[in-house]
Design a protein around this motif. Structure first.
Motif, PDB file in Angstrom:
ATOM      1  N   ILE A  96     105.080  24.443  35.343  1.00 16.24           N
ATOM      2  CA  ILE A  96     103.757  25.023  35.328  1.00 16.24           C
ATOM      3  C   ILE A  96     103.695  26.117  34.055  1.00 16.24           C
ATOM      4  O   ILE A  96     102.549  26.492  33.617  1.00 16.24           O
ATOM      5  CB  ILE A  96     103.558  25.937  36.645  1.00 16.24           C
ATOM      6  CG1 ILE A  96     104.577  27.189  36.675  1.00 16.24           C
ATOM      7  CG2 ILE A  96     103.674  24.955  38.023  1.00 16.24           C
ATOM      8  CD1 ILE A  96     104.272  28.231  37.778  1.00 16.24           C
ATOM      9  N   GLU A  97     104.634  26.098  33.259  1.00 14.41           N
ATOM     10  CA  GLU A  97     104.519  26.834  32.173  1.00 14.41           C
ATOM     11  C   GLU A  97     103.731  26.204  31.200  1.00 14.41           C
ATOM     12  O   GLU A  97     103.085  26.994  30.317  1.00 14.41           O
ATOM     13  CB  GLU A  97     106.074  27.237  31.495  1.00 14.41           C
ATOM     14  CG  GLU A  97     106.797  26.289  30.904  1.00 14.41           C
ATOM     15  CD  GLU A  97     107.596  25.316  31.791  1.00 14.41           C
ATOM     16  OE1 GLU A  97     108.145  24.487  31.662  1.00 14.41           O
ATOM     17  OE2 GLU A  97     107.202  25.525  33.276  1.00 14.41           O
ATOM     18  N   HIS A  98     103.079  24.980  31.383  1.00 11.11           N
ATOM     19  CA  HIS A  98     102.213  24.211  30.388  1.00 11.11           C
ATOM     20  C   HIS A  98     100.906  24.460  30.818  1.00 11.11           C
ATOM     21  O   HIS A  98     100.056  24.014  30.168  1.00 11.11           O
ATOM     22  CB  HIS A  98     102.794  22.826  30.247  1.00 11.11           C
ATOM     23  CG  HIS A  98     104.241  22.736  29.979  1.00 11.11           C
ATOM     24  ND1 HIS A  98     104.462  22.758  28.457  1.00 11.11           N
ATOM     25  CD2 HIS A  98     105.235  22.185  30.547  1.00 11.11           C
ATOM     26  CE1 HIS A  98     105.742  22.718  28.392  1.00 11.11           C
ATOM     27  NE2 HIS A  98     106.314  21.880  29.749  1.00 11.11           N
ATOM     28  N   LEU A  99     100.781  25.351  32.115  1.00 11.62           N
ATOM     29  CA  LEU A  99      99.166  25.543  32.297  1.00 11.62           C
ATOM     30  C   LEU A  99      98.692  26.548  31.407  1.00 11.62           C
ATOM     31  O   LEU A  99      99.476  27.316  30.929  1.00 11.62           O
ATOM     32  CB  LEU A  99      99.181  25.746  33.818  1.00 11.62           C
ATOM     33  CG  LEU A  99      99.913  24.548  34.751  1.00 11.62           C
ATOM     34  CD1 LEU A  99      99.882  25.083  36.244  1.00 11.62           C
ATOM     35  CD2 LEU A  99      99.043  23.514  34.546  1.00 11.62           C
ATOM     36  N   THR A 100      97.283  26.787  31.824  1.00 10.90           N
ATOM     37  CA  THR A 100      96.770  27.852  31.032  1.00 10.90           C
ATOM     38  C   THR A 100      97.043  29.078  31.896  1.00 10.90           C
ATOM     39  O   THR A 100      97.325  29.068  33.074  1.00 10.90           O
ATOM     40  CB  THR A 100      95.133  27.511  31.159  1.00 10.90           C
ATOM     41  OG1 THR A 100      94.699  27.371  32.498  1.00 10.90           O
ATOM     42  CG2 THR A 100      94.624  26.067  30.400  1.00 10.90           C
ATOM     43  N   ASP A 101      96.497  30.189  31.141  1.00  9.20           N
ATOM     44  CA  ASP A 101      96.777  31.520  31.650  1.00  9.20           C
ATOM     45  C   ASP A 101      96.052  31.592  33.156  1.00  9.20           C
ATOM     46  O   ASP A 101      96.377  32.161  33.804  1.00  9.20           O
ATOM     47  CB  ASP A 101      96.377  32.509  30.812  1.00  9.20           C
ATOM     48  CG  ASP A 101      97.547  32.841  29.667  1.00  9.20           C
ATOM     49  OD1 ASP A 101      98.461  32.118  30.062  1.00  9.20           O
ATOM     50  OD2 ASP A 101      96.981  33.269  28.675  1.00  9.20           O
ATOM     51  N   VAL A 102      94.979  30.892  33.066  1.00 11.85           N
ATOM     52  CA  VAL A 102      93.927  30.907  34.151  1.00 11.85           C
ATOM     53  C   VAL A 102      94.521  30.223  35.443  1.00 11.85           C
ATOM     54  O   VAL A 102      94.528  30.816  36.585  1.00 11.85           O
ATOM     55  CB  VAL A 102      92.453  30.518  33.840  1.00 11.85           C
ATOM     56  CG1 VAL A 102      91.676  30.367  35.254  1.00 11.85           C
ATOM     57  CG2 VAL A 102      91.689  31.158  32.831  1.00 11.85           C
TER      58      VAL A 102
END
Length: 136
Positions: A96-102
């Motif tokens: 999940i670290e590859h997801l956006t901040d939102v």
């Protein structure tokens, strides 16, 4: 080239993270300051320290960022392995670290809501956190 940079960055980060590096930097500043009267506090005298510190700072940004990137990636790999190895864990959290901040904020909010929905477990956890903070 990547391996060479990693080796150099690791060694430099290790070296400048030692107390000796702080002592050496302080010594350089003291020597520079004491040499001021010798050079008449000239513009060149000031330019030497300004240029030197600017160059060192500029280069250290890349060394520090490289070290932090490697540390974060290694930590993430370890956490992913713990999630993967845990039988009841939700494997969807891997990567999940590859997801956006939102997207990450939405996941965090959903997890917090899930924790509140569980009721007593959340209250017990909250109380233990409060006790820990009181000790600090």
């Amino acid at each position: 080239m990547d391996r060479f940079f990693t080796v150099i960055a690791t060694r430099v980060a290790w070296l400048v993270g030692r107390p000796f590096a702080s002592f050496a930097a302080t010594l350089i500043i003291v020597i520079w300051g004491l040499s001021g009267p010798l050079f008449g506090y000239s513009d060149t005298w000031q330019l030497v320290i300004n240029t030197g510190t600017t160059i060192i700072t500029f280069l250290m940004v890349f060394v520090i960022q490289n070290s932090q990137n490697r540390d974060a990636a290694a930590m993430q790999a370890k956490l992913d392995e713990l999630i993967r190895a845990q039988q009841d864990a939700r494997n969807a959290f891997i990567g999940i670290e590859h997801l956006t901040d939102v997207q990450i904020d939405a996941i965090r909010a959903a997890l917090e809501e899930e924790g509140r929905a569980r009721g007593d477990h959340h209250k017990a956890a909250h109380a233990s956190v409060e006790r820990l903070l009181d000790r600090i």
